[in-house]
Design a protein around this motif. Structure first.
Motif, PDB file in Angstrom:
ATOM      1  N   GLN A 107       0.871  -1.174   0.000  1.00  0.00           N
ATOM      2  CA  GLN A 107       0.000   0.000   0.000  1.00  0.00           C
ATOM      3  C   GLN A 107       0.906   1.222   0.000  1.00  0.00           C
ATOM      4  OE1 GLN A 107      -3.228   0.065   2.891  1.00  0.00           O
ATOM      5  NE2 GLN A 107      -2.604   2.127   3.489  1.00  0.00           N
ATOM      6  N   GLU A 108       0.683   2.141  -0.931  1.00  0.00           N
ATOM      7  CA  GLU A 108       1.506   3.342  -1.041  1.00  0.00           C
ATOM      8  C   GLU A 108       0.632   4.529  -1.435  1.00  0.00           C
ATOM      9  OE1 GLU A 108       4.545   3.565  -0.134  1.00  0.00           O
ATOM     10  OE2 GLU A 108       5.365   1.540  -0.268  1.00  0.00           O
ATOM     11  N   ARG A 109       1.182   5.728  -1.320  1.00  0.00           N
ATOM     12  CA  ARG A 109       0.449   6.952  -1.663  1.00  0.00           C
ATOM     13  C   ARG A 109       0.376   7.207  -3.160  1.00  0.00           C
ATOM     14  NH1 ARG A 109      -3.185   9.196   1.682  1.00  0.00           N
ATOM     15  NH2 ARG A 109      -2.379   9.307   3.791  1.00  0.00           N
ATOM     16  N   THR A 110       1.361   6.716  -3.942  1.00  0.00           N
ATOM     17  CA  THR A 110       1.329   6.921  -5.391  1.00  0.00           C
ATOM     18  C   THR A 110       1.423   5.579  -6.112  1.00  0.00           C
ATOM     19  OG1 THR A 110       3.721   7.099  -5.746  1.00  0.00           O
ATOM     20  CG2 THR A 110       2.549   9.134  -5.119  1.00  0.00           C
ATOM     21  N   LYS A 111       0.943   5.568  -7.340  1.00  0.00           N
ATOM     22  CA  LYS A 111       0.985   4.341  -8.142  1.00  0.00           C
ATOM     23  C   LYS A 111       2.430   3.924  -8.412  1.00  0.00           C
ATOM     24  CE  LYS A 111      -0.754   2.406 -12.462  1.00  0.00           C
ATOM     25  NZ  LYS A 111      -1.491   2.704 -13.703  1.00  0.00           N
ATOM     26  N   ASP A 112       3.287   4.885  -8.721  1.00  0.00           N
ATOM     27  CA  ASP A 112       4.691   4.562  -8.973  1.00  0.00           C
ATOM     28  C   ASP A 112       5.353   3.934  -7.748  1.00  0.00           C
ATOM     29  OD1 ASP A 112       4.596   5.441 -11.604  1.00  0.00           O
ATOM     30  OD2 ASP A 112       5.413   7.423 -11.139  1.00  0.00           O
ATOM     31  N   GLU A 113       5.096   4.501  -6.572  1.00  0.00           N
ATOM     32  CA  GLU A 113       5.645   3.934  -5.341  1.00  0.00           C
ATOM     33  C   GLU A 113       5.117   2.521  -5.110  1.00  0.00           C
ATOM     34  OE1 GLU A 113       4.424   6.859  -2.501  1.00  0.00           O
ATOM     35  OE2 GLU A 113       6.355   7.878  -2.547  1.00  0.00           O
ATOM     36  N   LEU A 114       3.840   2.315  -5.391  1.00  0.00           N
ATOM     37  CA  LEU A 114       3.243   0.993  -5.216  1.00  0.00           C
ATOM     38  C   LEU A 114       3.923  -0.032  -6.115  1.00  0.00           C
ATOM     39  CD1 LEU A 114       1.053  -0.934  -4.098  1.00  0.00           C
ATOM     40  CD2 LEU A 114      -0.337  -0.256  -6.058  1.00  0.00           C
ATOM     41  N   LEU A 115       4.092   0.290  -7.388  1.00  0.00           N
ATOM     42  CA  LEU A 115       4.709  -0.657  -8.313  1.00  0.00           C
ATOM     43  C   LEU A 115       6.153  -0.957  -7.916  1.00  0.00           C
ATOM     44  CD1 LEU A 115       3.223   0.651 -11.665  1.00  0.00           C
ATOM     45  CD2 LEU A 115       2.530  -1.385 -10.363  1.00  0.00           C
ATOM     46  N   GLU A 116       6.862   0.043  -7.447  1.00  0.00           N
ATOM     47  CA  GLU A 116       8.234  -0.162  -6.992  1.00  0.00           C
ATOM     48  C   GLU A 116       8.272  -1.078  -5.766  1.00  0.00           C
ATOM     49  OE1 GLU A 116      11.617   2.650  -5.020  1.00  0.00           O
ATOM     50  OE2 GLU A 116      10.633   3.417  -6.826  1.00  0.00           O
ATOM     51  N   THR A 117       7.385  -0.838  -4.816  1.00  0.00           N
ATOM     52  CA  THR A 117       7.331  -1.659  -3.606  1.00  0.00           C
ATOM     53  C   THR A 117       6.922  -3.087  -3.928  1.00  0.00           C
ATOM     54  OG1 THR A 117       6.838   0.262  -2.237  1.00  0.00           O
ATOM     55  CG2 THR A 117       6.295  -1.895  -1.309  1.00  0.00           C
ATOM     56  N   LEU A 118       5.938  -3.256  -4.810  1.00  0.00           N
ATOM     57  CA  LEU A 118       5.527  -4.611  -5.196  1.00  0.00           C
ATOM     58  C   LEU A 118       6.687  -5.374  -5.826  1.00  0.00           C
ATOM     59  CD1 LEU A 118       1.939  -4.130  -6.667  1.00  0.00           C
ATOM     60  CD2 LEU A 118       2.565  -5.381  -4.586  1.00  0.00           C
ATOM     61  N   ALA A 119       7.449  -4.718  -6.684  1.00  0.00           N
ATOM     62  CA  ALA A 119       8.601  -5.373  -7.318  1.00  0.00           C
ATOM     63  C   ALA A 119       9.622  -5.792  -6.269  1.00  0.00           C
ATOM     64  CB  ALA A 119       9.224  -4.442  -8.349  1.00  0.00           C
ATOM     65  N   GLU A 120       9.866  -4.928  -5.288  1.00  0.00           N
ATOM     66  CA  GLU A 120      10.824  -5.242  -4.228  1.00  0.00           C
ATOM     67  C   GLU A 120      10.347  -6.417  -3.377  1.00  0.00           C
ATOM     68  OE1 GLU A 120      12.488  -3.097  -0.210  1.00  0.00           O
ATOM     69  OE2 GLU A 120      12.090  -1.848  -1.962  1.00  0.00           O
ATOM     70  N   VAL A 121       9.082  -6.384  -2.987  1.00  0.00           N
ATOM     71  CA  VAL A 121       8.532  -7.456  -2.162  1.00  0.00           C
ATOM     72  C   VAL A 121       8.525  -8.779  -2.947  1.00  0.00           C
ATOM     73  CG1 VAL A 121       6.482  -8.258  -0.916  1.00  0.00           C
ATOM     74  CG2 VAL A 121       7.187  -5.872  -0.750  1.00  0.00           C
ATOM     75  N   LEU A 122       8.220  -8.727  -4.229  1.00  0.00           N
ATOM     76  CA  LEU A 122       8.246  -9.930  -5.065  1.00  0.00           C
ATOM     77  C   LEU A 122       9.662 -10.506  -5.134  1.00  0.00           C
ATOM     78  CD1 LEU A 122       6.936 -11.968  -6.950  1.00  0.00           C
ATOM     79  CD2 LEU A 122       7.249 -10.319  -8.825  1.00  0.00           C
ATOM     80  N   ARG A 123      10.651  -9.646  -5.353  1.00  0.00           N
ATOM     81  CA  ARG A 123      12.053 -10.111  -5.378  1.00  0.00           C
ATOM     82  C   ARG A 123      12.414 -10.813  -4.070  1.00  0.00           C
ATOM     83  NH1 ARG A 123      13.033  -5.458  -8.285  1.00  0.00           N
ATOM     84  NH2 ARG A 123      13.375  -4.225  -6.412  1.00  0.00           N
ATOM     85  N   GLU A 124      12.035 -10.209  -2.958  1.00  0.00           N
ATOM     86  CA  GLU A 124      12.338 -10.804  -1.646  1.00  0.00           C
ATOM     87  C   GLU A 124      11.650 -12.145  -1.474  1.00  0.00           C
ATOM     88  OE1 GLU A 124      11.285  -7.805   1.203  1.00  0.00           O
ATOM     89  OE2 GLU A 124      12.932  -6.500   0.613  1.00  0.00           O
ATOM     90  N   ALA A 125      10.389 -12.229  -1.896  1.00  0.00           N
ATOM     91  CA  ALA A 125       9.650 -13.497  -1.764  1.00  0.00           C
ATOM     92  C   ALA A 125      10.283 -14.587  -2.617  1.00  0.00           C
ATOM     93  CB  ALA A 125       8.188 -13.290  -2.174  1.00  0.00           C
ATOM     94  N   LEU A 126      10.721 -14.246  -3.824  1.00  0.00           N
ATOM     95  CA  LEU A 126      11.330 -15.237  -4.702  1.00  0.00           C
ATOM     96  C   LEU A 126      12.692 -15.690  -4.183  1.00  0.00           C
ATOM     97  CD1 LEU A 126      10.355 -13.767  -8.185  1.00  0.00           C
ATOM     98  CD2 LEU A 126       9.317 -15.705  -6.980  1.00  0.00           C
TER      99      LEU A 126
END
Length: 52
Positions: A30-49
């Motif tokens: 959850q983020e305040r901007t769409k760009d921040e959200l997509l960046e955070t999702l990519a980071e969390v996905l990398r960590e999960a993988l």
């Protein structure tokens, strides 16, 4: 993250952008901007993988 396509489900609710990766349970953010959200999702996905 390889060549595999991932599906990001995103929506906006009361000023917040909320999203998750459909194929990987627990990858959400959850983020305040769409760009921040997509960046955070990519980071969390990398960590999960990395944990698999």
């Amino acid at each position: 993250m390889g060549q595999r396509p991932w599906t990001a489900i995103i929506s906006q609710d009361e000023g917040w952008w909320i999203g998750w990766i459909a194929e990987v349970p627990g990858v959400n953010a959850q983020e305040r901007t769409k760009d921040e959200l997509l960046e955070t999702l990519a980071e969390v996905l990398r960590e999960a993988l990395e944990m698999t």
